[in-house]
Scaffold this motif. Structure first.
Motif, PDB file in Angstrom:
ATOM      1  N   ALA A 246       0.824  -1.206   0.000  1.00  0.00           N
ATOM      2  CA  ALA A 246       0.000   0.000   0.000  1.00  0.00           C
ATOM      3  C   ALA A 246       0.858   1.256   0.000  1.00  0.00           C
ATOM      4  O   ALA A 246       0.538   2.247  -0.680  1.00  0.00           O
ATOM      5  CB  ALA A 246      -0.928  -0.009   1.211  1.00  0.00           C
ATOM      6  N   ALA A 249       2.136   1.902  -3.485  1.00  0.00           N
ATOM      7  CA  ALA A 249       1.101   2.480  -4.345  1.00  0.00           C
ATOM      8  C   ALA A 249       0.871   3.946  -4.015  1.00  0.00           C
ATOM      9  O   ALA A 249       0.669   4.774  -4.921  1.00  0.00           O
ATOM     10  CB  ALA A 249      -0.191   1.680  -4.193  1.00  0.00           C
ATOM     11  N   ARG A 250       0.906   4.301  -2.734  1.00  0.00           N
ATOM     12  CA  ARG A 250       0.757   5.710  -2.362  1.00  0.00           C
ATOM     13  C   ARG A 250       1.931   6.548  -2.848  1.00  0.00           C
ATOM     14  O   ARG A 250       1.756   7.702  -3.262  1.00  0.00           O
ATOM     15  CB  ARG A 250       0.604   5.837  -0.843  1.00  0.00           C
ATOM     16  CG  ARG A 250      -0.734   5.358  -0.306  1.00  0.00           C
ATOM     17  CD  ARG A 250      -0.938   5.839   1.124  1.00  0.00           C
ATOM     18  NE  ARG A 250       0.102   5.339   2.007  1.00  0.00           N
ATOM     19  CZ  ARG A 250       0.030   4.201   2.688  1.00  0.00           C
ATOM     20  NH1 ARG A 250      -1.047   3.438   2.572  1.00  0.00           N
ATOM     21  NH2 ARG A 250       1.008   3.830   3.482  1.00  0.00           N
ATOM     22  N   LEU A 253       1.430   7.300  -6.407  1.00  0.00           N
ATOM     23  CA  LEU A 253       0.412   8.340  -6.559  1.00  0.00           C
ATOM     24  C   LEU A 253       0.994   9.716  -6.243  1.00  0.00           C
ATOM     25  O   LEU A 253       0.689  10.705  -6.935  1.00  0.00           O
ATOM     26  CB  LEU A 253      -0.773   8.037  -5.641  1.00  0.00           C
ATOM     27  CG  LEU A 253      -1.920   9.055  -5.667  1.00  0.00           C
ATOM     28  CD1 LEU A 253      -2.499   9.177  -7.079  1.00  0.00           C
ATOM     29  CD2 LEU A 253      -3.001   8.661  -4.673  1.00  0.00           C
ATOM     30  N   ASP A 317      -3.895   6.308  -8.948  1.00  0.00           N
ATOM     31  CA  ASP A 317      -4.904   6.226  -7.892  1.00  0.00           C
ATOM     32  C   ASP A 317      -5.701   4.932  -7.992  1.00  0.00           C
ATOM     33  O   ASP A 317      -5.993   4.276  -6.979  1.00  0.00           O
ATOM     34  CB  ASP A 317      -5.829   7.439  -7.974  1.00  0.00           C
ATOM     35  CG  ASP A 317      -6.816   7.476  -6.822  1.00  0.00           C
ATOM     36  OD1 ASP A 317      -6.392   7.373  -5.662  1.00  0.00           O
ATOM     37  OD2 ASP A 317      -8.033   7.578  -7.092  1.00  0.00           O
ATOM     38  N   ARG A 320      -3.573   2.179  -6.801  1.00  0.00           N
ATOM     39  CA  ARG A 320      -3.467   2.190  -5.339  1.00  0.00           C
ATOM     40  C   ARG A 320      -4.634   1.431  -4.714  1.00  0.00           C
ATOM     41  O   ARG A 320      -4.461   0.611  -3.806  1.00  0.00           O
ATOM     42  CB  ARG A 320      -3.425   3.629  -4.843  1.00  0.00           C
ATOM     43  CG  ARG A 320      -3.374   3.762  -3.326  1.00  0.00           C
ATOM     44  CD  ARG A 320      -3.555   5.212  -2.905  1.00  0.00           C
ATOM     45  NE  ARG A 320      -4.857   5.720  -3.318  1.00  0.00           N
ATOM     46  CZ  ARG A 320      -5.972   5.542  -2.640  1.00  0.00           C
ATOM     47  NH1 ARG A 320      -5.977   4.830  -1.509  1.00  0.00           N
ATOM     48  NH2 ARG A 320      -7.115   6.050  -3.080  1.00  0.00           N
ATOM     49  N   ARG A 321      -5.836   1.705  -5.191  1.00  0.00           N
ATOM     50  CA  ARG A 321      -6.999   0.992  -4.657  1.00  0.00           C
ATOM     51  C   ARG A 321      -6.925  -0.499  -4.968  1.00  0.00           C
ATOM     52  O   ARG A 321      -7.305  -1.342  -4.149  1.00  0.00           O
ATOM     53  CB  ARG A 321      -8.280   1.592  -5.244  1.00  0.00           C
ATOM     54  CG  ARG A 321      -8.489   3.054  -4.859  1.00  0.00           C
ATOM     55  CD  ARG A 321      -9.919   3.507  -5.157  1.00  0.00           C
ATOM     56  NE  ARG A 321     -10.255   3.326  -6.570  1.00  0.00           N
ATOM     57  CZ  ARG A 321     -10.071   4.242  -7.502  1.00  0.00           C
ATOM     58  NH1 ARG A 321      -9.514   5.410  -7.185  1.00  0.00           N
ATOM     59  NH2 ARG A 321     -10.436   4.016  -8.755  1.00  0.00           N
TER      60      ARG A 321
END
Length: 420
Positions: A246, A249-250, A253, A317, A320-321
């Motif tokens: 996570a 992924a952030r 972003l 984004d 990321r989800r």
């Protein structure tokens, strides 16, 4: 006859203790624990060296992004090589000056923001590399331990098969069994020896792979770690948002968002100012020349670059989800795998193994005394071997699932501005 029965009982006791065998006695050879293996791998891993080099490159890139544009020296000579009074250098005018680009629209700050986001991503990649290395070493250690356990069982099975062959030979010579039983026992002995050879090769390969990963010879492994299974309980709650996946992924972003800011700043044209001194050849006078250069956004207004960056931010984004969803599913799957493997390992290593050992022991004694047939003995031995194999496989699956779960739930480090 009493000596034969005693020999069979000794073989059964040897087989019963094979699974409970742990690391070699202290003083014979150094025992390599999992913590030692992890420490050695971390000190010699090329992957960590590559990650450290990537961090240094990102730090250098941020220093480059913080630099201002270099000035330029301008030198011009006019009114030369013409006709009339402009022939030669008689009417030349030489201008020498300095031109300085001025960045407008916050371009330097936007570049630094992108470089800082990339530096944070590089630092996070280093943590991911460490977590991946820990998983890889743990899996290699687990595989080597399981191979060593299988080798111990296979060698014990060779002794049992050899003892069964001697018992069959005694029964045949005594006229209590047909020669077919001796042939069956011999086939079982040959099969056990072949299985031991295969187990030895597998153990050598697993140990060699671990040694290459650690860049050091591997002696004895801590097999007590392999036999250890944590008590069953409810799975501990894990927040997928705090994991490395996570956080990665952030970070992507954040980099994509910084790219939008950079693309927007590129839409503001830069100004170049210059100050020069001009010398007039005819009068030998010197005059100052000042200039301003402003580009015209006639064809490329930078809107397309902003659209590209915006689309990439939307993609980051969405990814990321998706990473959060994948992390939650992977954690739940690893927790279930670890729990199932622990249950299987406890059952196969506990009552099931004890029952199989006792059945095999009774079958060996009964076969010696003529109370059981050879097929009963072979079936009991096969059941014992399958139970031991299932126990080792379950322990290996348990440690593998635990290692994967630890990798998935490794918390991401907190990165502050000072760390950047």
């Amino acid at each position: 006859m009493q000596r034969i029965i005693a020999a069979v009982l000794a073989a059964g006791a040897c087989a019963s203790s094979a699974h409970a065998q742990t690391s070699p006695p202290t003083g014979t050879m150094p025992v390599l624990t999992l913590d030692d293996a992890l420490a050695r791998a971390g000190a010699t891993s090329p992957a960590q060296e590559a990650a450290a080099a990537a961090i240094r490159a990102a730090e250098a890139q941020r220093r480059v992004a913080n630099l201002r544009p270099n000035p330029s020296i301008v030198a011009e000579t006019e009114n030369v090589a013409g006709s009339g009074i402009y022939q030669g250098l008689r009417s030349s005018e030489t201008t020498v000056g300095l031109a300085l680009p001025l960045e407008l629209g916050g371009k330097r700050g936007a570049r630094v923001a992108v470089a800082s986001a990339q530096l944070s991503r590089a630092a996070l990649d280093a943590e991911i590399v460490r977590a991946d290395l820990r998983l890889r070493v743990t899996q290699a250690y687990n595989e080597a331990s399981a191979a060593e356990r299988r080798l111990v069982i296979a060698r014990a099975q060779v002794g049992i098969a050899a003892e069964a062959l001697r018992a069959a030979q005694v029964r045949v010579r005594a006229g209590r069994a047909s020669p077919l039983e001796e042939q069956r026992a011999d086939v079982a002995r040959i099969a056990a020896e072949g299985a031991a050879e295969r187990a030895k090769r597998s153990a050598d390969v697993a140990s060699g792979n671990l040694a290459r990963l650690l860049n050091t010879p591997v002696t004895a492994l801590d097999l007590r770690w392999f036999d250890r299974v944590e008590s069953a309980g409810p799975p501990r709650p894990v927040t997928a948002g705090t994991t490395l996946a996570a956080a990665a992924a952030r970070a992507d972003l954040s980099t994509a968002s910084a790219q939008i800011r950079l693309a927007r700043s590129q839409r503001v044209p830069d100004v170049t100012v210059s100050a020069s001194a001009r010398r007039l050849e005819q009068t030998n006078d010197v005059a100052a020349v000042f200039g301003v250069s402003i580009p015209l956004a006639a064809f490329n207004r930078g809107r397309a670059a902003v659209d590209v960056s915006t689309a990439q931010r939307d993609q980051a984004d969405a990814l990321r989800r998706l990473a959060l969803l994948d992390a939650e599913q992977a954690i739940a799957r690893a927790q279930a795998d670890a729990a199932n493997a622990a249950t299987t390992a406890r059952n196969a290593s506990g009552p099931a193994l004890a029952a199989a050992q006792e059945a095999a022991r009774i079958a060996r004694i009964g076969y010696r005394e003529g109370k059981f047939g050879q097929l009963d003995l072979l079936d009991a031995e096969r059941t014992l071997s399958d139970t031991r194999t299932a126990a080792i496989d379950a322990l290996a699956a348990y440690h593998d699932a635990q290692a994967r779960l630890e990798r998935l739930t490794t918390p991401a480090p907190t990165v502050t501005e000072d760390d950047r």
